[in-house]
Scaffold this active site. Structure first.
Site, short mmCIF file in Angstrom:
data_model
loop_
_atom_site.label_atom_id
_atom_site.label_comp_id
_atom_site.label_asym_id
_atom_site.label_seq_id
_atom_site.Cartn_x
_atom_site.Cartn_y
_atom_site.Cartn_z
N ARG A 1 95.23 72.08 -7.01
CA ARG A 1 96.68 72.31 -7.10
C ARG A 1 97.34 72.39 -5.73
O ARG A 1 98.27 73.16 -5.52
CB ARG A 1 96.98 73.58 -7.91
CG ARG A 1 96.42 73.59 -9.32
CD ARG A 1 96.98 72.44 -10.16
NE ARG A 1 96.31 72.45 -11.46
CZ ARG A 1 95.21 71.78 -11.74
NH1 ARG A 1 94.65 71.02 -10.81
NH2 ARG A 1 94.66 71.84 -12.93
N SER B 1 102.19 76.78 -16.11
CA SER B 1 101.33 77.87 -15.64
C SER B 1 101.94 78.50 -14.39
O SER B 1 102.13 77.82 -13.39
CB SER B 1 99.93 77.35 -15.32
OG SER B 1 99.32 76.83 -16.48
N GLU C 1 101.96 79.27 -8.85
CA GLU C 1 101.83 77.82 -8.78
C GLU C 1 103.16 77.12 -8.49
O GLU C 1 103.19 76.16 -7.73
CB GLU C 1 101.23 77.28 -10.08
CG GLU C 1 100.95 75.81 -10.04
CD GLU C 1 100.08 75.32 -11.20
OE1 GLU C 1 100.30 74.19 -11.65
OE2 GLU C 1 99.20 76.07 -11.64
#
Length: 353
Positions: free
Chosen positions: A163, A240, A344
Site C-alpha cells: 500500500r 479500509s 490508509e
C-alpha cells in the site's frame, strides 16, 4: 475555467470536507499538465484529485487549487498471450476492470469494485484478494513538478510496496497514465486468497474465467459494504481506513499472547517475504473491543456495520468526528496490543491524526 468555492464533499466517497478555493477540471493529459504548471507558476497550494475514494478533506476545505483528473479512455495492444493496456489517469478504475473482463483479459479481475481513478492505483499500490497493482503494472507516465518534465517511469523504479510507493503522500510527481500487462486467454490470475477460493469452490492457485472471478469478488465486497451505493451509508467511506500492520515476529508473538489472555479468537497473520508478519487490522480492532457499528446507532460517523476497517459517514457527519473516531479505534488497539495502526487514506491539510 476554474470554478470557486466548490464543496469537496461532493467529490469524495466519504462525502466529507469543506470547499476548495478553486477547482480545475482537466479532461485530458495536456489539460492536466497545463493546470498544474499554471498553479505552480502562481505559487498556489495544489491538490490533485481523482475519484476521491482515498481522501480525507478537513471541514474547512482546501485553501488552494484542486485539479480534478477527468481524462478518460484506454487502449489495448495484443501480443500473443499477453496484452498491454494503456489507461488515462482519470479513467474510473472499476469501469476499466469491467472493460478488461468483457474483452477477455486476465489480471485485474480480483481488483473489481474498488472505487477511484486509475491514476491513483499505482500511488498506493492498490491490492485486494491476493492481487496488487505491482503484479501487473508495466510503467507510468509522470509529470515531475520540480522540472516540469513528463517522463515514463518503469514500475520497478516506483518503490512499490504494501500500500505504498515513492509517489504516495505528496504531489511532486503526478500520474498522467499507466500501462498494465494482462493475459489474453480469458482466465484470471491464480486465485491466491483463501476466502475467494472458497467462494469460487476451487483450490488455491487455480485460474478461473475472468467473469466468474469478478462476480465473486464483487459479491464479497458488497457483503462488506465495500462497493459504492448511494443509498447505503455503509459504503460512504474511504474503504479500509487502516492498513494491516507489518511487524516483527516478536511483536506478533506478543500480540498472540495478549489475545489469548482475552480468551479471544487468534488474530489472522500472514508471513512476509522479509521474515516479518502482517497482522489483520480488522481482527485487531475487533479483539480490542471495537464492534461493528461503534460507537452506536445514533453516531453521525461510525464503524461500518459490516466491516470494522471501514469508518463511515451516516449522512450528517463531519471530518472532525471521523478523525475523532479514527483516534479512538487506533488508541484502543495500541492500548490492547502495543501496535499502532496507520491510516490508509491521504489526510489533506489539517485533517491529521
Amino acid at each position: 475555467m476554474p470554478t470557486t468555492a466548490v464543496p469537496l464533499a461532493d467529490l469524495t466517497t466519504l462525502r466529507l470536507g469543506g470547499p476548495a478555493r478553486q477547482l480545475v477540471r482537466a479532461t485530458d493529459t495536456d489539460a492536466i499538465v497545463a493546470a498544474v504548471r499554471e498553479a505552480d507558476a502562481a505559487g498556489e497550494r495544489l491538490l490533485v484529485l481523482g475519484g476521491g475514494s482515498n481522501l480525507v478533506v478537513p471541514d474547512d476545505g482546501f485553501d488552494g487549487t484542486v485539479v480534478r483528473l477527468e481524462s478518460r479512455g484506454h487502449t489495448v495492444t495484443r501480443d500473443g498471450d499477453t496484452a498491454l493496456v494503456d489507461v488515462a489517469a482519470g479513467e474510473d478504475w472499476d469501469e476499466l476492470v469491467a472493460a478488461t473482463v468483457t474483452e477477455g483479459l486476465g489480471g485485474l479481475e480480483c481488483l473489481s469494485g474498488i472505487p477511484g481513478s486509475t491514476g491513483a492505483t499505482p500511488v498506493q499500490n492498490v491490492g485486494a484478494y491476493g492481487v496488487e497493482v505491482a503484479d501487473l503494472l508495466v510503467d507510468v507516465t509522470l509529470l515531475d513538478r520540480a522540472t516540469g518534465e513528463v517522463a515514463t517511469v518503469p514500475a520497478g523504479a516506483l518503490g512499490l510496496g504494501y500500500r505504498t510507493s515513492r509517489i504516495k503522500g505528496h504531489d511532486r510527481e503526478i500520474v498522467l497514465s499507466a500501462r498494465f500487462r494482462l493475459t489474453t486467454d480469458g482466465l484470471s490470475a491464480p486465485i491466491r486468497y483463501a476466502e475467494l477460493a472458497r467462494t469460487l469452490g476451487v483450490e488455491a492457485g487455480t485460474r478461473v474465467p475472468v467473469a466468474e472471478a469478478r462476480a465473486a469478488v464483487l459479491g464479497l465486497r458488497r457483503g462488506k459494504g465495500m462497493v459504492l451505493d448511494e443509498a447505503d451509508h455503509d459504503t460512504w467511506s474511504a474503504g479500509s481506513f487502516f492498513t494491516n500492520p507489518v511487524v516483527g515476529k516478536d511483536v506478533a508473538d506478543d500480540v498472540a499472547r495478549r489475545v489469548a489472555t482475552l480468551d479471544a479468537r487468534p488474530v489472522t497473520a500472514w508471513p512476509t517475504d522479509d521474515g516479518r508478519v502482517k497482522l489483520s487490522a480488522a481482527a485487531l480492532i475487533e479483539r480490542a473491543g471495537v464492534p461493528r457499528g461503534h460507537p452506536g446507532p445514533d453516531a453521525p460517523v461510525r464503524v461500518s456495520t459490516r466491516h470494522t476497517l471501514a469508518l463511515t459517514n451516516r449522512g450528517d457527519g463531519t471530518t472532525a468526528e471521523l478523525l475523532a473516531l479514527a483516534r479512538d479505534v487506533r488508541d484502543r488497539v495500541e492500548a490492547a496490543f502495543g501496535v499502532r495502526l496507520v491510516p490508509e487514506p491521504v489526510l489533506v491539510g489539517r485533517a491529521a491524526l
